[in-house]
Motif scaffolding. Structure first.
Motif, mmCIF file in Angstrom:
data_model
loop_
_atom_site.group_PDB
_atom_site.id
_atom_site.type_symbol
_atom_site.label_atom_id
_atom_site.label_comp_id
_atom_site.label_asym_id
_atom_site.label_seq_id
_atom_site.Cartn_x
_atom_site.Cartn_y
_atom_site.Cartn_z
ATOM 1 N N VAL A 83 -27.599 79.746 0.988
ATOM 2 C CA VAL A 83 -28.185 80.012 2.298
ATOM 3 C C VAL A 83 -27.522 81.255 2.853
ATOM 4 C CG1 VAL A 83 -28.508 79.159 4.647
ATOM 5 C CG2 VAL A 83 -28.580 77.557 2.718
ATOM 6 N N GLY A 84 -28.326 82.232 3.183
ATOM 7 C CA GLY A 84 -27.832 83.458 3.801
ATOM 8 C C GLY A 84 -28.174 83.459 5.279
ATOM 9 N N ASP A 85 -28.624 84.593 5.765
ATOM 10 C CA ASP A 85 -29.058 84.727 7.155
ATOM 11 C C ASP A 85 -30.431 84.073 7.284
ATOM 12 O OD1 ASP A 85 -29.990 85.480 9.651
ATOM 13 O OD2 ASP A 85 -29.653 87.631 9.349
ATOM 14 N N THR A 86 -30.496 82.912 7.910
ATOM 15 C CA THR A 86 -31.743 82.156 7.995
ATOM 16 C C THR A 86 -32.808 82.863 8.834
ATOM 17 O OG1 THR A 86 -30.883 80.876 9.863
ATOM 18 C CG2 THR A 86 -30.601 79.932 7.643
ATOM 19 N N HIS A 87 -32.425 83.877 9.582
ATOM 20 C CA HIS A 87 -33.384 84.631 10.396
ATOM 21 C C HIS A 87 -33.835 85.922 9.706
ATOM 22 C CE1 HIS A 87 -32.752 81.844 13.635
ATOM 23 N NE2 HIS A 87 -31.454 82.037 13.545
ATOM 24 N N ARG A 88 -33.356 86.162 8.508
ATOM 25 C CA ARG A 88 -33.726 87.375 7.782
ATOM 26 C C ARG A 88 -35.156 87.225 7.254
ATOM 27 N NH1 ARG A 88 -30.727 89.842 2.476
ATOM 28 N NH2 ARG A 88 -31.787 91.855 2.517
ATOM 29 N N PRO A 89 -36.068 88.095 7.692
ATOM 30 C CA PRO A 89 -37.471 87.943 7.299
ATOM 31 C C PRO A 89 -37.750 88.522 5.907
ATOM 32 C CG PRO A 89 -37.237 89.838 8.736
ATOM 33 C CD PRO A 89 -35.868 89.193 8.629
ATOM 34 N N GLY A 90 -38.892 88.144 5.377
ATOM 35 C CA GLY A 90 -39.395 88.742 4.162
ATOM 36 C C GLY A 90 -38.944 88.076 2.887
ATOM 37 N N VAL A 91 -39.405 88.668 1.795
ATOM 38 C CA VAL A 91 -39.071 88.182 0.462
ATOM 39 C C VAL A 91 -38.509 89.338 -0.348
ATOM 40 C CG1 VAL A 91 -40.790 86.340 0.449
ATOM 41 C CG2 VAL A 91 -41.412 88.601 -0.422
ATOM 42 N N GLU A 92 -37.829 88.983 -1.407
ATOM 43 C CA GLU A 92 -37.262 89.964 -2.337
ATOM 44 C C GLU A 92 -37.756 89.601 -3.734
ATOM 45 O OE1 GLU A 92 -35.386 93.261 -3.326
ATOM 46 O OE2 GLU A 92 -35.035 92.498 -1.310
ATOM 47 N N ASP B 6 -40.391 87.125 -9.838
ATOM 48 C CA ASP B 6 -40.624 86.108 -8.812
ATOM 49 C C ASP B 6 -40.098 86.609 -7.482
ATOM 50 O OD1 ASP B 6 -41.689 84.393 -10.691
ATOM 51 O OD2 ASP B 6 -39.944 83.064 -10.772
ATOM 52 N N GLU B 7 -40.716 86.147 -6.411
ATOM 53 C CA GLU B 7 -40.258 86.498 -5.068
ATOM 54 C C GLU B 7 -39.617 85.280 -4.419
ATOM 55 O OE1 GLU B 7 -43.710 88.046 -3.046
ATOM 56 O OE2 GLU B 7 -43.317 90.066 -3.803
ATOM 57 N N TYR B 8 -38.490 85.524 -3.747
ATOM 58 C CA TYR B 8 -37.770 84.479 -3.026
ATOM 59 C C TYR B 8 -37.428 84.999 -1.639
ATOM 60 C CZ TYR B 8 -37.310 82.390 -7.632
ATOM 61 O OH TYR B 8 -37.583 81.843 -8.853
ATOM 62 N N PRO B 9 -37.293 84.090 -0.676
ATOM 63 C CA PRO B 9 -36.982 84.520 0.691
ATOM 64 C C PRO B 9 -35.653 85.275 0.773
ATOM 65 C CG PRO B 9 -37.681 82.217 0.653
ATOM 66 C CD PRO B 9 -37.477 82.640 -0.779
ATOM 67 N N ARG B 10 -35.645 86.351 1.540
ATOM 68 C CA ARG B 10 -34.392 87.080 1.770
ATOM 69 C C ARG B 10 -33.369 86.209 2.492
ATOM 70 N NH1 ARG B 10 -37.595 92.371 3.013
ATOM 71 N NH2 ARG B 10 -37.445 93.336 0.961
ATOM 72 N N ALA B 11 -33.827 85.197 3.187
ATOM 73 C CA ALA B 11 -32.920 84.274 3.887
ATOM 74 C C ALA B 11 -32.014 83.515 2.918
ATOM 75 C CB ALA B 11 -33.719 83.290 4.749
ATOM 76 N N TRP B 12 -32.363 83.480 1.637
ATOM 77 C CA TRP B 12 -31.532 82.823 0.634
ATOM 78 C C TRP B 12 -30.421 83.734 0.136
ATOM 79 C CZ3 TRP B 12 -35.268 80.086 -3.333
ATOM 80 C CH2 TRP B 12 -36.106 79.185 -2.639
ATOM 81 N N CYS B 13 -30.557 85.038 0.380
ATOM 82 C CA CYS B 13 -29.642 86.027 -0.190
ATOM 83 C C CYS B 13 -28.299 86.060 0.526
ATOM 84 C CB CYS B 13 -30.274 87.414 -0.145
ATOM 85 S SG CYS B 13 -31.751 87.548 -1.198
ATOM 86 N N ILE B 14 -27.264 86.258 -0.266
ATOM 87 C CA ILE B 14 -25.901 86.396 0.239
ATOM 88 C C ILE B 14 -25.297 87.654 -0.387
ATOM 89 C CG2 ILE B 14 -25.601 83.919 0.661
ATOM 90 C CD1 ILE B 14 -24.087 83.724 -1.980
ATOM 91 N N ASP B 15 -24.135 88.041 0.074
ATOM 92 C CA ASP B 15 -23.475 89.234 -0.461
ATOM 93 C C ASP B 15 -23.197 89.072 -1.948
ATOM 94 O OD1 ASP B 15 -23.394 90.419 2.059
ATOM 95 O OD2 ASP B 15 -21.352 89.715 2.460
ATOM 96 N N VAL B 16 -23.364 90.162 -2.693
ATOM 97 C CA VAL B 16 -23.070 90.157 -4.125
ATOM 98 C C VAL B 16 -21.617 89.745 -4.349
ATOM 99 C CG1 VAL B 16 -22.880 91.607 -6.191
ATOM 100 C CG2 VAL B 16 -24.874 91.832 -4.679
ATOM 101 N N ALA B 17 -20.706 90.225 -3.506
ATOM 102 C CA ALA B 17 -19.285 89.853 -3.637
ATOM 103 C C ALA B 17 -19.091 88.348 -3.495
ATOM 104 C CB ALA B 17 -18.445 90.604 -2.615
ATOM 105 N N GLN B 18 -19.848 87.703 -2.597
ATOM 106 C CA GLN B 18 -19.773 86.242 -2.446
ATOM 107 C C GLN B 18 -20.247 85.550 -3.712
ATOM 108 O OE1 GLN B 18 -22.044 85.952 1.421
ATOM 109 N NE2 GLN B 18 -20.716 84.163 1.580
ATOM 110 N N CYS B 19 -21.310 86.089 -4.302
ATOM 111 C CA CYS B 19 -21.823 85.510 -5.548
ATOM 112 C C CYS B 19 -20.779 85.604 -6.657
ATOM 113 C CB CYS B 19 -23.099 86.225 -5.985
ATOM 114 S SG CYS B 19 -24.543 85.908 -4.963
ATOM 115 N N LEU B 20 -20.153 86.767 -6.775
ATOM 116 C CA LEU B 20 -19.141 86.953 -7.819
ATOM 117 C C LEU B 20 -17.962 86.012 -7.617
ATOM 118 C CD1 LEU B 20 -19.220 90.842 -8.121
ATOM 119 C CD2 LEU B 20 -20.301 89.164 -9.633
ATOM 120 N N GLN B 21 -17.538 85.848 -6.371
ATOM 121 C CA GLN B 21 -16.437 84.919 -6.093
ATOM 122 C C GLN B 21 -16.849 83.487 -6.425
ATOM 123 O OE1 GLN B 21 -13.143 85.552 -5.274
ATOM 124 N NE2 GLN B 21 -13.044 83.374 -5.828
#
Length: 127
Positions: free
Chosen positions: A72-81, A91-106
């Motif tokens: 879960v990222g910024d739940t107010h972030r609009p659009g898809v990636e 495939d397209e997924y909501p940008r609201a699911w996205c988090i920082d790449v550094a967080q993913c690596l950690q």
């Protein structure tokens, strides 16, 4: 060494059997802008990271067939990636699911260090 035995980047098996190869795999992940990555424990949990540039999100599965959790990222972030899967499908997924790449690596490191336990540093939602 923790029990994570497999890492695949776009359907290519990476050797992560020792600290040196693990560090090289993380360097490769950081330098690759679009991919599907899986890290898994034998007969156990797995985690997927999808990345497109600065957009990335995670999925955690407790085992085969599990519906799992997603980041879960910024739940107010609009659009898809758009994300490219290892088979070339986009495939397209909501940008609201996205988090920082550094967080993913950690989270990948935490998954490894905790023998496949779901990383606590990520906010998760049932898939």
């Amino acid at each position: 060494m923790p029990h994570v035995i497999q890492m695949t980047l776009d359907d290519r098996l990476l050797d992560i059997s020792a600290p040196g190869p693990w560090a090289r795999a993380l360097d490769l992940i950081q330098s690759t802008s679009r991919f599907e990555l899986w890290v898994s424990v034998p007969d156990g949990p797995s985690m997927c990271m999808l990345r497109n540039g600065e957009s990335a999100w995670l999925m955690y599965l407790r085992g085969p067939g599990d519906s799992g959790f997603r980041s879960v990222g910024d739940t107010h972030r609009p659009g898809v990636e758009a994300f490219t899967l290892d088979n070339g499908q986009v495939d397209e997924y909501p940008r609201a699911w996205c988090i920082d790449v550094a967080q993913c690596l950690q989270a990948l490191v935490d998954f490894r260090d905790r023998d496949g336990a779901r990383p606590e540093s990520i906010t998760w939602c049932d898939s």
